[in-house]
Design a protein around this motif. Structure first.
Motif, PDB file in Angstrom:
ATOM      1  N   PRO A  45      50.438 -51.795  25.357  1.00 33.59           N
ATOM      2  CA  PRO A  45      50.045 -53.010  24.641  1.00 33.59           C
ATOM      3  C   PRO A  45      49.708 -54.099  25.671  1.00 33.59           C
ATOM      4  O   PRO A  45      50.480 -54.314  26.608  1.00 33.59           O
ATOM      5  N   ALA A  87      47.308 -67.753  10.113  1.00 32.73           N
ATOM      6  CA  ALA A  87      48.750 -67.546  10.177  1.00 32.73           C
ATOM      7  C   ALA A  87      49.098 -66.568  11.294  1.00 32.73           C
ATOM      8  O   ALA A  87      50.029 -66.784  12.065  1.00 32.73           O
ATOM      9  N   VAL A  88      48.313 -65.478  11.401  1.00 29.14           N
ATOM     10  CA  VAL A  88      48.560 -64.479  12.437  1.00 29.14           C
ATOM     11  C   VAL A  88      48.389 -65.116  13.811  1.00 29.14           C
ATOM     12  O   VAL A  88      49.198 -64.914  14.724  1.00 29.14           O
ATOM     13  N   TYR A 118      56.703 -70.078   7.225  1.00 29.68           N
ATOM     14  CA  TYR A 118      56.452 -68.653   7.381  1.00 29.68           C
ATOM     15  C   TYR A 118      57.760 -67.914   7.636  1.00 29.68           C
ATOM     16  O   TYR A 118      58.617 -68.377   8.394  1.00 29.68           O
ATOM     17  N   THR A 125      47.384 -57.917  19.518  1.00 29.00           N
ATOM     18  CA  THR A 125      47.897 -56.564  19.328  1.00 29.00           C
ATOM     19  C   THR A 125      47.018 -55.534  20.042  1.00 29.00           C
ATOM     20  O   THR A 125      47.141 -54.343  19.805  1.00 29.00           O
ATOM     21  N   PHE A 148      49.659 -57.312  25.638  1.00 30.65           N
ATOM     22  CA  PHE A 148      50.515 -58.491  25.760  1.00 30.65           C
ATOM     23  C   PHE A 148      51.998 -58.142  25.768  1.00 30.65           C
ATOM     24  O   PHE A 148      52.830 -58.982  25.456  1.00 30.65           O
ATOM     25  N   SER A 149      52.315 -56.881  26.094  1.00 35.00           N
ATOM     26  CA  SER A 149      53.716 -56.479  26.111  1.00 35.00           C
ATOM     27  C   SER A 149      54.512 -57.271  27.150  1.00 35.00           C
ATOM     28  O   SER A 149      54.057 -57.432  28.282  1.00 35.00           O
ATOM     29  N   PRO A 150      55.688 -57.777  26.775  1.00 36.14           N
ATOM     30  CA  PRO A 150      56.505 -58.482  27.760  1.00 36.14           C
ATOM     31  C   PRO A 150      57.036 -57.546  28.840  1.00 36.14           C
ATOM     32  O   PRO A 150      57.512 -58.009  29.881  1.00 36.14           O
ATOM     33  N   ASN A 151      56.955 -56.240  28.614  1.00 32.62           N
ATOM     34  CA  ASN A 151      57.435 -55.288  29.608  1.00 32.62           C
ATOM     35  C   ASN A 151      56.412 -55.027  30.706  1.00 32.62           C
ATOM     36  O   ASN A 151      56.727 -54.361  31.688  1.00 32.62           O
ATOM     37  N   PHE A 156      56.448 -58.681  19.525  1.00 34.87           N
ATOM     38  CA  PHE A 156      57.364 -58.088  20.493  1.00 34.87           C
ATOM     39  C   PHE A 156      58.737 -58.706  20.317  1.00 34.87           C
ATOM     40  O   PHE A 156      58.884 -59.920  20.270  1.00 34.87           O
ATOM     41  N   ILE A 215      53.878 -61.190   7.297  1.00 36.91           N
ATOM     42  CA  ILE A 215      54.028 -62.642   7.261  1.00 36.91           C
ATOM     43  C   ILE A 215      54.059 -63.059   5.797  1.00 36.91           C
ATOM     44  O   ILE A 215      53.182 -62.694   5.019  1.00 36.91           O
ATOM     45  N   GLN A 259      52.970 -68.837  18.998  1.00 33.73           N
ATOM     46  CA  GLN A 259      54.359 -69.239  19.157  1.00 33.73           C
ATOM     47  C   GLN A 259      55.187 -68.177  19.876  1.00 33.73           C
ATOM     48  O   GLN A 259      56.076 -68.498  20.648  1.00 33.73           O
ATOM     49  N   LEU A 260      54.891 -66.906  19.602  1.00 33.35           N
ATOM     50  CA  LEU A 260      55.798 -65.843  20.045  1.00 33.35           C
ATOM     51  C   LEU A 260      55.355 -65.132  21.316  1.00 33.35           C
ATOM     52  O   LEU A 260      56.185 -64.658  22.079  1.00 33.35           O
ATOM     53  N   PHE A 317      59.639 -69.617  10.647  1.00 36.75           N
ATOM     54  CA  PHE A 317      58.919 -70.791  11.126  1.00 36.75           C
ATOM     55  C   PHE A 317      59.049 -71.874  10.063  1.00 36.75           C
ATOM     56  O   PHE A 317      58.297 -71.885   9.079  1.00 36.75           O
ATOM     57  N   TYR A 332      48.642 -68.311  14.575  1.00 38.77           N
ATOM     58  CA  TYR A 332      49.709 -69.277  14.812  1.00 38.77           C
ATOM     59  C   TYR A 332      50.979 -68.584  15.294  1.00 38.77           C
ATOM     60  O   TYR A 332      51.613 -69.011  16.266  1.00 38.77           O
ATOM     61  N   ILE A 333      51.322 -67.479  14.650  1.00 35.41           N
ATOM     62  CA  ILE A 333      52.555 -66.768  14.989  1.00 35.41           C
ATOM     63  C   ILE A 333      52.496 -66.237  16.410  1.00 35.41           C
ATOM     64  O   ILE A 333      53.458 -66.324  17.177  1.00 35.41           O
ATOM     65  N   HIS A 334      51.331 -65.701  16.793  1.00 33.61           N
ATOM     66  CA  HIS A 334      51.239 -65.163  18.141  1.00 33.61           C
ATOM     67  C   HIS A 334      51.214 -66.251  19.194  1.00 33.61           C
ATOM     68  O   HIS A 334      51.710 -66.069  20.301  1.00 33.61           O
TER      69      HIS A 334
END
Lengths: 118, 205
Positions: free
Chosen positions: A75, A3-4, B186, A56, A77-80, B15, B26, A10-11, B181, A6-8
């Protein structure tokens, strides 16, 4: 854990990140947002450690600014983070270079790892 | 009020659009099935009964099996009621995590992790007695006096003392929904949520 992951997937925006480790000299170009304006600040120094796994993960960069040691944790993978530039690969025998904090000047130098020409 | 039953999966951090890193939990929320609609006329109160998770048919009592069959549903592991629910669903219809939208504030109810037998410092936030030096010892985490000697000559009921901690129902309020999601059911909410990974939680607002 799936799940973790999958979320990353996507995001998190996947960016090109150079492979670097502790002891390497890097320049981190960091986005700073001031109101509506956005500018890029660079932070150049030695990587003291890399910490964590996956999306992370973070890394710590140390530099000497006006004679004072400054450390910053980014971080990975920070978008900044606009970009990470690898300047030098260092020859070190540890994964965490905390011993650099007690040293300054000549003894705080890190030898450069010479790449073998193929 | 609306709500959904879910399973706590674990924590990570994401982020946000402004670049800030936020700790999130989650939760696998739903799909739930509406099992019964209770009303003031028939039951004395308004409620929506929903079921979540699969249970084995052989482990489910006959009475419950027929209750599930009324809603054309398979046996459910968890059944909960939502009082004064605003969700407009008929019996047998399924409820998904899409009832919540991003940015919404929710409350999460769960059973907190069991901590075992704990002293008053951890259990009730006492400060302990005395100092480390000046001839004192063994008093750093002690509860102190629990009452007078000649009057009242007894310990009042409800005096906070050491004992079993955790395993209580806890509601955390005003957590923000970071992301939904819908395809994987989720929901990401900010911060932590009571209970261990895999425990059942109720998301409501």
């Amino acid at each position: 854990m799936e799940a973790v992951k999958y979320i990353h997937e996507q995001l998190t925006v996947n960016k090109e990140i150079p492979t670097f480790k502790a002891g390497d000299n890097v320049t981190v170009n960091y986005k700073i947002i001031e109101g509506a304006k956005e500018r890029i600040q660079s932070f150049k120094g030695d990587v003291l450690k890399r910490q964590g796994t996956g999306f992370t993960a973070t890394f710590t960069v140390r530099k000497i600014s006006d004679g004072i040691g400054v450390e910053r944790v980014f971080p990975l993978f920070s978008p900044n983070i606009d970009s990470i530039v690898l300047n030098k690969t260092g020859r070190v025998r540890r994964a965490k270079l905390f011993y650099l904090r007690e040293r300054f000047g000549k003894s705080a130098r890190i030898k450069e790892k010479k790449q073998v020409q193929k | 009020m609306k709500g959904i039953i879910g399973k706590k999966i674990g924590m990570t951090s994401v982020f946000e659009p402004n670049g800030k890193q936020t700790a999130v939990t989650i939760i696998e929320a739903g799909p739930c099935v509406v099992l019964q609609k209770k009303s003031v006329d028939t039951d004395g109160y308004d409620a929506l009964q929903i079921g979540f998770g699969e249970a084995k048919e052989k482990n489910t009592p006959k009475a419950l099996l027929n209750h599930f069959a009324k809603a054309n549903a398979t046996p459910k592991a968890v059944v909960k009621e939502l009082r004064n629910c605003s969700i407009d669903k008929q019996v047998g219809e399924s409820l998904t995590c899409e009832i919540f939208t991003e940015g919404e504030k929710v409350n999460v109810v769960g059973i907190s992790k069991g901590k075992g037998f704990q002293g008053v410092v951890k259990r009730h936030g006492f400060s302990g007695v005395g100092e480390a030096s000046h001839g004192q010892h063994d008093r750093q985490r002690a509860p102190g006096s629990i009452g007078g000697s000649s009057y009242p000559s007894r310990v009042f009921k409800g005096m906070r003392m050491a004992g079993r901690m955790g395993g209580d129902q806890v509601k955390v309020k005003a957590l923000r929904v970071v992301k939904v999601f819908a395809d994987k059911n989720y929901i990401l909410v900010t911060g932590s949520v009571p209970g261990h990974n895999g425990s059942i939680v109720l998301i409501q607002n």
